[in-house]
Write a protein that holds these residues in place. Structure first.
Motif, PDB file in Angstrom:
ATOM      1  N   LYS A   1      20.303   9.064 -36.507  1.00 45.33           N
ATOM      2  CA  LYS A   1      20.399  10.310 -35.741  1.00 45.33           C
ATOM      3  C   LYS A   1      19.916  10.090 -34.308  1.00 45.33           C
ATOM      4  O   LYS A   1      18.908   9.420 -34.076  1.00 45.33           O
TER       5      LYS A   1
ATOM      6  N   GLU B   1      19.100  12.598 -30.995  1.00 41.68           N
ATOM      7  CA  GLU B   1      18.993  13.947 -30.421  1.00 41.68           C
ATOM      8  C   GLU B   1      18.800  13.807 -28.914  1.00 41.68           C
ATOM      9  O   GLU B   1      17.911  13.077 -28.465  1.00 41.68           O
TER      10      GLU B   1
ATOM     11  N   ILE C   1      23.130  16.809 -31.045  1.00 39.95           N
ATOM     12  CA  ILE C   1      22.634  15.916 -32.088  1.00 39.95           C
ATOM     13  C   ILE C   1      23.822  15.139 -32.651  1.00 39.95           C
ATOM     14  O   ILE C   1      24.874  15.712 -32.940  1.00 39.95           O
TER      15      ILE C   1
ATOM     16  N   GLU D   1      24.869  12.305 -35.704  1.00 39.60           N
ATOM     17  CA  GLU D   1      24.508  11.614 -36.937  1.00 39.60           C
ATOM     18  C   GLU D   1      25.610  10.621 -37.272  1.00 39.60           C
ATOM     19  O   GLU D   1      26.781  11.002 -37.355  1.00 39.60           O
TER      20      GLU D   1
ATOM     21  N   THR E   1      27.087  16.452 -34.541  1.00 43.94           N
ATOM     22  CA  THR E   1      26.942  17.447 -35.618  1.00 43.94           C
ATOM     23  C   THR E   1      26.393  18.771 -35.105  1.00 43.94           C
ATOM     24  O   THR E   1      26.566  19.798 -35.759  1.00 43.94           O
TER      25      THR E   1
END
Length: 330
Positions: free
Chosen positions: A239, A241, A250, A252, A257
């Motif tokens: 991930k 961010e 964000i 993934e 996502t």
């Protein structure tokens, strides 16, 4: 008619099978032999001629693909370059600055190409984010949190004697599981001006870390974190961010996502379920699309005499960040 580039694979482990599968889908590339100390062919192409050393190969070839453990990459690269063969190397480039510098230097001095497989740069939404950052579309970025929380059981570390060693594996999850994403981090944001870290070994009997966190400070003022682990059960998607003056996003496993950026529509064309790798125990690579992309580029680079998309100098930057994480612990 296009020239067909003939490759020799050095190493016969899992990752060698990834390259066998990839090259089977490339018209102007072929694998003609494998170098293996055990005289073993990759399981997906068992009929390949095998040799114990590049210098013993009696078949004509143009380039090598290095699939040995990371701390041995320089050995095969130097041997190949002295034979005037081009070098395509699995990530990371190597595990010490000297080894990487030697690889880069000898390839340059022998006028052969050195390419590195950081194929995640071209996965899913990653190129889109790169373009938005380059064009300053995301506003002023002040915080990035990169998390590569994998799980590896004891069977993984026991599967080969080099796993979890400092000299040959190069370290734990930062140089292994997180290496692709640290390369992506550098591709997006460049190298930090200061790194401090805390690493530890919690669940495995290995020489190196199995969990750690780094704080990365940039000249722009960004304060970022990188977490890498092989103890986070059951394993989680990688991930990233990104927080900026315009909002946040964000990602993934290379797919956007979550998205909330002022005056900017979510650019993803990917399904949130299109990339389902969880970070769990397997180290196998099934989807070879991005490997094919980089190998195609490398083949064309050989034919046209140009630098590959990711060369040795470029790939070295991710390793430099990782080495700073290892050396700047408090």
């Amino acid at each position: 008619m296009n020239k067909k580039i003939k490759f020799v694979i050095v190493g016969s482990g899992n990752i060698a099978n990834t390259y066998v599968s990839a090259i089977q889908n490339i018209d102007n590339a072929d694998i003609v032999a494998v170098v293996s100390k055990r005289l073993k062919s990759p399981s997906k192409q068992k009929d390949l001629p095998t040799f114990t050393s590049l210098k013993d190969i009696t078949i004509d070839f143009n380039a090598v693909i290095i699939c040995t453990p990371p701390g041995l990459h320089h050995v095969s690269a130097i041997e190949a370059a002295t034979l005037n063969k081009h070098v395509f190397c699995e990530k990371p480039l190597d595990v010490t600055l000297k080894a990487m510098d030697d690889m880069i230097s000898i390839c340059k001095n022998n006028n052969v190409l050195l390419g590195v497989a950081y194929q995640r740069r071209y996965s899913s939404d990653n190129p889109v984010i790169k373009k938005l950052i380059q064009e300053n579309k995301l506003g002023k970025i002040f915080s990035v949190d990169l998390s590569v929380k994998n799980y590896r059981d004891d069977n993984y570390y026991n599967s080969a004697s080099y796993r979890g060693t400092k000299d040959i594996d190069g370290g734990g999850p930062f140089v292994q599981q997180a290496s692709h994403y640290i390369d992506l981090y550098n591709w997006y944001f460049g190298k930090p001006c200061k790194i401090v870290s805390k690493l530890n070994t919690f669940a495995h009997d290995i020489e190196v870390e199995d969990h750690g966190v780094a704080i990365c400070v940039h000249d722009s003022g960004m304060i970022n974190t990188i977490t890498a682990s092989t103890v986070c059960k059951p394993g989680f998607p990688a991930k990233m961010e990104i927080y900026s003056s315009k909002g946040y996003l964000i990602m993934e496993n290379d797919v956007i996502t979550h998205w909330d950026m002022e005056d900017l529509e979510n650019p993803t064309t990917q399904s949130k379920t299109s990339n389902t790798h969880t970070g769990a125990a397997t180290a196998m690579v099934e989807d070879t699309t991005n490997h094919e992309f980089l190998i195609n580029d490398f083949v064309n680079s050989i034919i046209k005499g140009k630098e590959p998309l990711i060369n040795g100098e470029d790939a070295k930057k991710a390793s430099e960040i990782i080495l700073e994480i290892y050396s700047n612990q408090f």
